[in-house]
Write a protein that holds these residues in place. Structure first.
Motif, PDB file in Angstrom:
ATOM      1  N   UNK A 241       0.981  -1.167  -0.057  1.00  0.00           N
ATOM      2  CA  UNK A 241       0.099   0.056   0.084  1.00  0.00           C
ATOM      3  C   UNK A 241       0.851   1.178   0.025  1.00  0.00           C
ATOM      4  N   UNK A 242       0.159   2.304  -0.475  1.00  0.00           N
ATOM      5  CA  UNK A 242       0.982   3.409  -0.372  1.00  0.00           C
ATOM      6  C   UNK A 242       0.878   4.356   0.807  1.00  0.00           C
ATOM      7  N   UNK A 243       1.614   5.224   1.200  1.00  0.00           N
ATOM      8  CA  UNK A 243       1.414   5.998   2.299  1.00  0.00           C
ATOM      9  C   UNK A 243      -0.086   6.748   2.211  1.00  0.00           C
ATOM     10  N   UNK A 244      -0.448   7.284   0.949  1.00  0.00           N
ATOM     11  CA  UNK A 244      -1.613   8.082   0.968  1.00  0.00           C
ATOM     12  C   UNK A 244      -2.726   6.871   1.393  1.00  0.00           C
ATOM     13  N   UNK A 245      -2.716   5.621   0.705  1.00  0.00           N
ATOM     14  CA  UNK A 245      -3.640   4.496   0.851  1.00  0.00           C
ATOM     15  C   UNK A 245      -3.861   4.461   2.497  1.00  0.00           C
ATOM     16  N   UNK A 246      -2.541   4.171   2.800  1.00  0.00           N
ATOM     17  CA  UNK A 246      -2.604   3.879   4.289  1.00  0.00           C
ATOM     18  C   UNK A 246      -3.398   5.175   5.285  1.00  0.00           C
ATOM     19  N   UNK A 247      -3.171   6.374   4.928  1.00  0.00           N
ATOM     20  CA  UNK A 247      -3.602   7.568   5.393  1.00  0.00           C
ATOM     21  C   UNK A 247      -5.447   7.505   5.509  1.00  0.00           C
ATOM     22  N   UNK A 248      -5.758   6.982   4.278  1.00  0.00           N
ATOM     23  CA  UNK A 248      -7.391   6.809   3.921  1.00  0.00           C
ATOM     24  C   UNK A 248      -7.742   5.622   4.802  1.00  0.00           C
ATOM     25  N   UNK A 249      -7.051   4.728   4.891  1.00  0.00           N
ATOM     26  CA  UNK A 249      -7.421   3.530   5.805  1.00  0.00           C
ATOM     27  C   UNK A 249      -7.513   3.828   7.260  1.00  0.00           C
ATOM     28  N   UNK A 250      -6.906   4.685   7.754  1.00  0.00           N
ATOM     29  CA  UNK A 250      -6.569   5.083   9.268  1.00  0.00           C
ATOM     30  C   UNK A 250      -7.815   6.180   9.410  1.00  0.00           C
ATOM     31  N   UNK A 251      -8.276   6.702   8.577  1.00  0.00           N
ATOM     32  CA  UNK A 251      -9.286   7.755   8.738  1.00  0.00           C
ATOM     33  C   UNK A 251     -10.576   6.916   8.992  1.00  0.00           C
TER      34      UNK A 251
END
Length: 91
Positions: free
Chosen positions: A7-17
């Motif tokens: 996963x990219x960092x951007x994808x991970x940030x969306x998952x965390x939200x």
């Protein structure tokens, strides 16, 4: 072998939200590819069977994926044996 995040960092940030932490994020594609690679590596031996150490990852979803690739379960406790049995993995 070069390891790259699945996963990219951007994808991970969306998952965390969306999901509260802590949580585990698994690479199902990577798990399947590795299980297939093990099966392929030992395909020359028709009697070979890999046994996954349940204590290493007692996640029933992952254990079921590994079962699809012919893996059995290596259980070192009654709880692990009960989990494997509940998943229909015997012998």
């Amino acid at each position: 072998m070069k390891k790259e995040p699945f996963v990219t960092n951007e994808q991970l940030q969306e998952i965390v939200k969306q999901f509260p932490t802590p949580f585990h994020l698994y690479d199902e594609k990577g798990i399947r590819e590795n299980a297939q690679a093990v099966r392929d590596a030992f395909s020359w031996n028709p009697g070979f069977r890999e046994y996954f150490a349940v204590k290493a990852e007692p996640n029933p979803f992952i254990i079921k994926i590994l079962q699809e690739y012919g893996c059995g379960c290596d259980c070192s406790s009654l709880t692990e044996l009960m989990l494997s049995d509940a998943l229909g993995i015997r012998g």
